[in-house]
Design an enzyme around this catalytic site. Structure first.
Site, PDB file in Angstrom:
ATOM      1  N   GLY A   1       0.800  -1.235   0.000  1.00  0.00           N
ATOM      2  CA  GLY A   1       0.000   0.000   0.000  1.00  0.00           C
ATOM      3  C   GLY A   1       0.824   1.272   0.000  1.00  0.00           C
ATOM      4  CB  SER A   2       4.264   2.207  -0.990  1.00  0.00           C
ATOM      5  OG  SER A   2       4.373   1.832  -2.335  1.00  0.00           O
ATOM      6  CG  ASN A   3       1.379   3.326  -5.796  1.00  0.00           C
ATOM      7  OD1 ASN A   3       1.712   4.359  -6.346  1.00  0.00           O
ATOM      8  ND2 ASN A   3       1.947   2.152  -6.046  1.00  0.00           N
TER       9      ASN A   3
ATOM     10  NE  ARG B   1     -11.291 -14.749 -12.382  1.00  0.00           N
ATOM     11  CZ  ARG B   1     -10.115 -14.311 -11.919  1.00  0.00           C
ATOM     12  NH1 ARG B   1     -10.031 -13.126 -11.374  1.00  0.00           N
ATOM     13  NH2 ARG B   1      -9.039 -15.052 -12.010  1.00  0.00           N
TER      14      ARG B   1
ATOM     15  CG  MET C   1      -1.447  -7.789  -6.804  1.00  0.00           C
ATOM     16  SD  MET C   1      -0.908  -6.716  -8.162  1.00  0.00           S
ATOM     17  CE  MET C   1       0.610  -7.517  -8.605  1.00  0.00           C
TER      18      MET C   1
ATOM     19  CG  ASN D   1      -4.426  -0.815 -12.571  1.00  0.00           C
ATOM     20  OD1 ASN D   1      -4.253  -1.053 -11.367  1.00  0.00           O
ATOM     21  ND2 ASN D   1      -3.826  -1.518 -13.514  1.00  0.00           N
TER      22      ASN D   1
ATOM     23  CG  HIS E   1       1.258  -2.174 -15.215  1.00  0.00           C
ATOM     24  ND1 HIS E   1       1.018  -3.395 -14.604  1.00  0.00           N
ATOM     25  CD2 HIS E   1       2.224  -2.393 -16.139  1.00  0.00           C
ATOM     26  CE1 HIS E   1       1.805  -4.306 -15.154  1.00  0.00           C
ATOM     27  NE2 HIS E   1       2.547  -3.726 -16.077  1.00  0.00           N
TER      28      HIS E   1
ATOM     29  CG  ASP F   1      -2.005  -4.188 -16.558  1.00  0.00           C
ATOM     30  OD1 ASP F   1      -2.669  -3.624 -15.674  1.00  0.00           O
ATOM     31  OD2 ASP F   1      -1.253  -5.146 -16.327  1.00  0.00           O
TER      32      ASP F   1
ATOM     33  CD  GLU G   1       4.308   1.943  -9.236  1.00  0.00           C
ATOM     34  OE1 GLU G   1       3.248   1.708  -8.623  1.00  0.00           O
ATOM     35  OE2 GLU G   1       5.149   1.053  -9.478  1.00  0.00           O
TER      36      GLU G   1
END
Ligand code: GAR
Length: 218
Positions: A15-17, A68, A93, A110, A112, A148, A177
């Site tokens: 969770g650094s972003n 899903r 993910m 998102n 990437h 992506d 990022e």
């Protein structure tokens, strides 16, 4: 309660972003607050980061759902309940289904760790190293039904060095990022992004000077 719009951030790991987004929000650099953090993993450190900032943190474990689509429907329910107007995947993910996409049309971002369309999937830095590219970077894009593949909002470039490891390259990319995700969120919430087919136009955004660089520099 703040009257700033709320965003939802989905994480699976460190969770650094997420932290960069929370920090940008608390510094007033993006016009929103993080209203909910959701993880498919109960031990994701991103949940701890959220709780440290008094942000509701929810676990929706994908293993508890047969399909899903059912997992995605539960995510949609939690996000809608939070009142979020934008959904940011930040190291989340899981591949999502149309159930999720159609609930928030053009409202899911998102990030990437590669210069898309190169090296999509789960190991961007490793694939870049193995391929031998001399530059890599990161991409914030709108989510679409592919992996992506959605329209690109912001990219940042970093050099790949000959003594790089997967970890050293991933760290160089991650630092970028943390800059471009808050930037993309700000552009979105300020209503500056327009999508024309595959191209995203950022109204009023600064234009970088034309440049070129070489790696290695011999
Ligand atoms: C980030 O590098 C992000 O770009 C990547 O996972 C990392 C999560 O780090 N995401 C993907 O590879 C998605 N395909 P964080 O949890 O510290 O933000």
């Amino acid at each position: 309660m703040s009257d700033r719009p709320s965003i939802a951030v989905l994480v699976s790991g460190s969770g650094s972003n997420l932290q960069a987004i929370i920090d940008a929000s608390e510094r007033g650099e993006i016009p929103c607050r993080v209203g909910v953090v959701i993880s498919n993993k109960a031990d994701a450190y991103g949940l701890t980061r959220a709780r440290k900032h008094g942000i509701p943190a929810e676990v929706v474990d994908h293993r508890g759902f047969g399909r899903r689509e059912d997992f995605d429907a539960r995510l949609v329910e939690v996000i809608r309940t939070s009142g979020a107007s934008l959904v940011c995947l930040a190291g989340f993910m899981r591949v999502v289904t149309p159930v999720f996409l159609r609930a928030f049309p053009h409202r899911i971002l998102n990030i990437h760790p590669a210069l898309l369309p190169s090296f999509p999937g789960t190991h961007g830095p490793r694939q870049a190293l193995e391929y031998g590219v001399r530059f890599s970077g990161c991409t914030v894009h709108f989510l679409d039904e592919g992996v992506d593949t959605g329209p690109i909002i912001v990219q940042a470039v970093v050099p790949v060095y000959e003594d790089d490891t997967e970890d050293s390259l991933a760290a160089r990319i991650l630092a970028e990022e943390h800059r471009i995700y808050p930037m993309a969120i700000r552009l979105f919430l300020e209503g500056k992004l327009g999508v024309r087919g595959r191209r995203v136009l950022a109204k009023g955004a600064g234009r970088i000077p034309a440049f070129s660089c070489r790696n290695p520099d011999a």
